[in-house]
Every structure is written in C-alpha cells, then in structure tokens.
Design a protein around this motif. Structure first.
Motif, mmCIF file in Angstrom:
data_model
loop_
_atom_site.group_PDB
_atom_site.id
_atom_site.type_symbol
_atom_site.label_atom_id
_atom_site.label_comp_id
_atom_site.label_asym_id
_atom_site.label_seq_id
_atom_site.Cartn_x
_atom_site.Cartn_y
_atom_site.Cartn_z
ATOM 1 N N ASP A 1 0.859 -1.182 0.000
ATOM 2 C CA ASP A 1 0.000 0.000 0.000
ATOM 3 C C ASP A 1 0.901 1.240 0.000
ATOM 4 O OD1 ASP A 1 -1.686 2.129 0.573
ATOM 5 O OD2 ASP A 1 -2.916 0.983 1.967
ATOM 6 N N ALA A 2 1.077 1.850 -1.168
ATOM 7 C CA ALA A 2 1.993 2.983 -1.287
ATOM 8 C C ALA A 2 1.527 4.183 -0.468
ATOM 9 C CB ALA A 2 2.148 3.376 -2.752
ATOM 10 N N ALA A 3 0.212 4.425 -0.420
ATOM 11 C CA ALA A 3 -0.297 5.579 0.319
ATOM 12 C C ALA A 3 0.015 5.457 1.807
ATOM 13 C CB ALA A 3 -1.799 5.724 0.100
ATOM 14 N N ALA A 4 -0.195 4.263 2.373
ATOM 15 C CA ALA A 4 0.081 4.054 3.796
ATOM 16 C C ALA A 4 1.575 4.119 4.078
ATOM 17 C CB ALA A 4 -0.478 2.698 4.243
ATOM 18 N N ALA B 1 3.821 5.896 2.320
ATOM 19 C CA ALA B 1 4.239 7.286 2.181
ATOM 20 C C ALA B 1 3.901 8.094 3.426
ATOM 21 C CB ALA B 1 3.593 7.916 0.950
ATOM 22 N N ALA B 2 2.749 7.794 4.030
ATOM 23 C CA ALA B 2 2.303 8.534 5.212
ATOM 24 C C ALA B 2 2.982 8.052 6.492
ATOM 25 C CB ALA B 2 0.792 8.417 5.354
ATOM 26 N N GLY B 3 3.722 6.943 6.408
ATOM 27 C CA GLY B 3 4.421 6.426 7.575
ATOM 28 C C GLY B 3 3.645 5.397 8.355
ATOM 29 N N ALA B 4 2.419 5.077 7.910
ATOM 30 C CA ALA B 4 1.598 4.119 8.635
ATOM 31 C C ALA B 4 2.106 2.683 8.477
ATOM 32 C CB ALA B 4 0.139 4.201 8.163
ATOM 33 N N VAL C 1 6.563 22.747 3.882
ATOM 34 C CA VAL C 1 5.709 21.873 4.687
ATOM 35 C C VAL C 1 5.987 20.423 4.300
ATOM 36 C CG1 VAL C 1 3.349 21.309 5.340
ATOM 37 C CG2 VAL C 1 3.954 23.673 4.756
ATOM 38 N N PRO C 2 6.357 19.564 5.256
ATOM 39 C CA PRO C 2 6.649 18.173 4.937
ATOM 40 C C PRO C 2 5.392 17.386 4.571
ATOM 41 C CG PRO C 2 6.754 18.516 7.296
ATOM 42 C CD PRO C 2 6.593 19.868 6.678
ATOM 43 N N TYR C 3 5.597 16.240 3.960
ATOM 44 C CA TYR C 3 4.500 15.441 3.413
ATOM 45 C C TYR C 3 3.461 15.060 4.469
ATOM 46 C CZ TYR C 3 2.070 11.681 0.960
ATOM 47 O OH TYR C 3 1.103 10.888 0.388
ATOM 48 N N GLY C 4 3.908 14.762 5.684
ATOM 49 C CA GLY C 4 2.957 14.364 6.716
ATOM 50 C C GLY C 4 1.878 15.402 6.956
ATOM 51 N N GLN C 5 2.242 16.675 6.874
ATOM 52 C CA GLN C 5 1.252 17.734 7.068
ATOM 53 C C GLN C 5 0.339 17.868 5.847
ATOM 54 O OE1 GLN C 5 2.752 21.437 8.738
ATOM 55 N NE2 GLN C 5 4.436 20.335 9.743
ATOM 56 N N TRP C 6 0.842 17.538 4.662
ATOM 57 C CA TRP C 6 -0.023 17.492 3.491
ATOM 58 C C TRP C 6 -1.109 16.438 3.705
ATOM 59 C CZ3 TRP C 6 1.220 18.898 -2.064
ATOM 60 C CH2 TRP C 6 2.170 19.923 -2.142
ATOM 61 N N VAL C 7 -0.717 15.308 4.255
ATOM 62 C CA VAL C 7 -1.673 14.226 4.511
ATOM 63 C C VAL C 7 -2.753 14.680 5.483
ATOM 64 C CG1 VAL C 7 -1.955 11.897 5.480
ATOM 65 C CG2 VAL C 7 0.010 12.413 4.005
#
Length: 463
Positions: free
Chosen positions: A174-177, A179-182, A449-455
């Motif tokens: 799961d690329a989305a999970a 990328a978000a660090g999950a 702004v890092p990716y986590g905040q975009w999420v």
C-alpha cells in the motif's frame, strides 16, 4: 521535450512476452458504465490498464475493467490493471467494476517485517555484480509486475527467471500508507521496490535504498534525462524510472469547455478530484499560473499550502467527488454526472474511443514517474541489478505500458501499440513532476511543509 527514440541498448533482450488475447467484451462491464449494450457482441478490444486494486500479500492482483463503445458499429474496450499510487487508490469502491482476485499460482510471496531495520552505514553503490544468488525479493505496486496470474498471456516474470536463474519472490504494498508512515518498509524485507515519488523520497531520506551503479543497467541511458533526474541526490541516482504519467483537467467538449485548469475550482456542478494529498499541488499550480511566487508546486511554504487548500475548498462540498478507482471518472463522464474531472490521458483516451467527446484543458500540468530502487540491505544484489536491467528493457517497458496504461520511461518502447500511450504523454513541456514534499524544500531555499502535514490537511479537506 518530446520523447524520441534514443541510442540502442547495450544488451539485447529475449523476445517479449505474449500479449493478452483478444476476448469478447464483457456485457456486465458495459452495463456498469452505462454505455451501449449492443457492444456485447464486440470482439476487437485493445489492451492497457487503469484499475484500482487492494494491496495484497500475495502476487495476485485485482483488476477492474472499463469498457467503451466507439459507435453503433464499432467498439473499443480497455481492460486494466492498476496504479494505486497515481490514482490515490485503496480498496475499490462498491460497484467499481473490480473483478475477483486471480488465484495465486505464480512467484512465491516473501514475508514482511513489522519493524524496519536501520542501515548500519551510509549505503553506497556496488562496483560490480557477481553470479546471481538464485532469488530476488520484489516489492511492487499492484499490477506493476505480471506473472500470468491475472492473464496467463501476460507474464514478464517467467522470461526473467529463465534468463537469469533468479526466482522472483513477489509482494505488493500500500503505497499511500507507506508514504504517510503508517506502514514503513523494512529494507531487509525486499531487494527491489517500485516506488512512486512520495515513497521514493521517504526511502532515500531514511537510507532504506542505496545509490545505483547505473553502468550496470544496459538501457539506463535510453531513458530521457528529465526522468533520470527525478530521483537523484547530490549527483547519485537512486531510482530507475519505470512508468510515468500526467494529471489533466478533463471536460466534455460537446459543452462549453474551460480555458484552463482553474475551472476545476470554480463554478457550479459536480467535479471529480483524485483522492491523494498530492492533489494539493495541482491547486498550487493554478496559483502559480495566477502569479503566486511558487517555484515548485510540490514544495510549498506554510502560507502557500494554506492558499492551495483554500482554493480546493471553494464551492459546495457536495459538488466535489474524490475518486480512488479510475473507472469512476469514466463512469462520471459516460453518465453525464460530472462537468469536470482531474484525470489522465488514458481515461481521456478510453472515453474518446467510446464516442465521448472529452478533452483536456490547456496549461501546465503535474505529473509523476515511478522508479525501481534497490534496498540498502539487499540480500540478493546481483539478482536485484538483473531485475533493474530487465524492467528497463524495451521488452518489459512495452508490456508494462500497455498493461498499466502509463507511458514507458524507455524511449525505445514507444512503438506499436505503446505509441498511442506515448502520444498522450509525448512531451515534458509544462510538466511539473512530483517529488515528496520536504521541510527543506527538497534541497531548495526556505522552509517548506513536509508530506505528513499534506496528509493531515488533505484528510481534513476530504472529511
């Protein structure tokens, strides 16, 4: 810069795997998207790919079928496998047309590790490869590695195994999970990974992937420089581009069409947006065109991110549909339910072949390229490089582009049926390619702004 054939590869490759057979058009798929039921007798499908799949721990992939009709006397069909990262995909929505998962009879799945291991030292490129280790652990996006489980005629794993003696142990993720660090990836659990930009940047920053010795990859220089630059850090290449595409604003040209992509964020009536945090960059690109001081729509300061999210929030929330399965865009235009949609050239092509006059708005667009990368803790480095050499060859690039519906990175693969896909994505002009949003602005100036905040902002927006 248009994609043109480059110099011949240094190494020849065996004949390409067989294409998918021509089959009858499935009537259920025609009914699904509301097009002519008369197409049930058609026998002239074309092949490409565009569905969303559920991440799995086996090599089987789920497929979705989109079928369109050209006229009352001619029918074109598109049968597809998916690119979940590029479509913001997760589990297909109910009624999306996904068919049951194929039975797994192919390469062996490899286990995952719950706790990522940290590399002991800074990874460096290998100087050379030795005899193959007999196996390679491949971590891929669903649909990106076909081994005959979805269609026995679509198989670019078996020829690789025969040629190299490296048995493929395949997993999807799961690329989305990730990328978000999950769902972090343990570099010890894979040798090679197919990564979209938001995952690739994370793996490089973590030291989970190693810089590459590109001289060991025969077709590397057949890939345009514009794509090769995307996953470079301080002069080191970390990825071999595989497939790439662009995001467009689609509209029904039988009605009054928009002049630019800005129309997606104004007016009344339903619009469809890709359900991905990186969709924020498309709004930022509109602001850039209006004069905002934005150099890279994927690297935004806090105030720039606020402005982009504000633009995305305009209009009634009931008028916005966030799609995950690409077939939803085809359904929306086929039924007349939407006026505008964020989509891809492949979706536009499917609708055009079905007699739907859908075109793309003018102006710069965002795009992305997926890349193959080697783990910094690869247990089978020689087989890993054999794999990178194989998937960048014309043989596999043609098959993968036709199956997934994205443009091949290798310029020489733009021939035959693949030429149509290359024509849709023929130029890099005005394409802003995605990179993972980073606090250091991906090496640029200022604080972004890092990716986590975009999420997090995207979750609040979508609700």
């Amino acid at each position: 810069m248009a994609i043109r054939p480059a110099r011949p590869s240094h190494r020849s490759h065996p004949a390409r795997a067989p294409r998918r057979p021509r089959t009858a058009v499935p009537c259920a798929a025609i009914a699904l998207i509301g097009l002519l039921a008369a197409a049930c007798g058609a026998t002239e499908p074309t092949t490409a790919g565009m569905a969303a799949t559920t991440p799995a721990t086996s090599p089987a992939t789920t497929t979705a079928t989109a079928t369109t009709t050209a006229t009352a006397t001619a029918t074109a069909t598109a049968t597809a496998t998916a690119t979940p990262h590029s479509q913001g995909a997760g589990t297909p929505a109910v009624g999306s047309g996904a068919v049951p998962r194929a039975r797994a009879t192919g390469p062996s799945p490899s286990p995952t590790s719950a706790t990522p291991s940290k590399p002991e030292k800074t990874p460096t490129p290998i100087a050379s490869t030795g005899p193959g280790e007999g196996a390679v652990n491949v971590l891929a996006l669903p649909g990106y590695v076909e081994w005959g489980g979805t269609d026995p005629k679509v198989n670019w794993v078996a020829p690789f195994q025969t040629r190299t003696g490296c048995k493929v142990n395949l997993r999807t993720y799961d690329a989305a999970a990730t990328a978000a660090g999950a769902r972090p990836l343990d570099p010890g659990s894979f040798d090679v990974v197919a990564a979209p930009p938001e995952v690739a940047g994370k793996l490089i920053d973590e030291g989970s992937v190693a810089p590459l010795n590109t001289s060991l990859i025969a077709a590397y220089h057949d890939i345009p420089k514009r794509l090769r630059r995307l996953e470079k850090r301080k002069g080191d290449a970390y990825g071999v581009p595989y497939l790439w595409g662009i995001n467009e604003v689609l509209y029904d040209s039988s009605k009054e069409g928009p002049r630019t992509a800005a129309a997606l964020y104004g007016g009344t009536g339903k619009v469809m947006l890709k359900d991905s945090p990186l969709t924020i960059a498309d709004a930022a690109l509109v602001l850039k065109r209006r004069g905002a001081d934005i150099e890279d729509p994927f690297q935004l300061t806090p105030s720039q991110l606020d402005d982009a999210v504000k633009l995305l929030s305009r209009g009634k929330s009931a008028d916005r549909v966030y799609w995950r399965d690409p077939i939803e865009v085809v359904q929306g235009f086929a039924s007349g339910a939407v006026r505008l949609a964020q989509g891809t050239p492949y979706q536009r092509d499917v609708l055009a072949r079905g007699g739907r006059p859908v075109k793309a708005a003018s102006g710069p667009v965002t795009g992305w390229a997926d890349a193959w990368m080697v783990s910094s803790a690869a247990a089978h480095p020689s087989c890993a490089y054999e794999w990178l050499d194989w998937v960048s060859s014309v043989t596999v690039q043609k098959d993968a582009a036709e199956w997934v519906g994205l443009a091949p990175a290798n310029s020489e693969a733009c021939a035959g049926r693949t030429r149509r896909i290359c024509a849709d994505d023929e130029s890099f002009d005005d394409v802003h390619f995605a990179s993972r949003p980073a606090k250091n602005c991906a090496g640029g100036d200022g604080v972004c702004v890092p990716y986590g905040q975009w999420v997090e902002r995207w979750k609040r927006l979508v609700g």
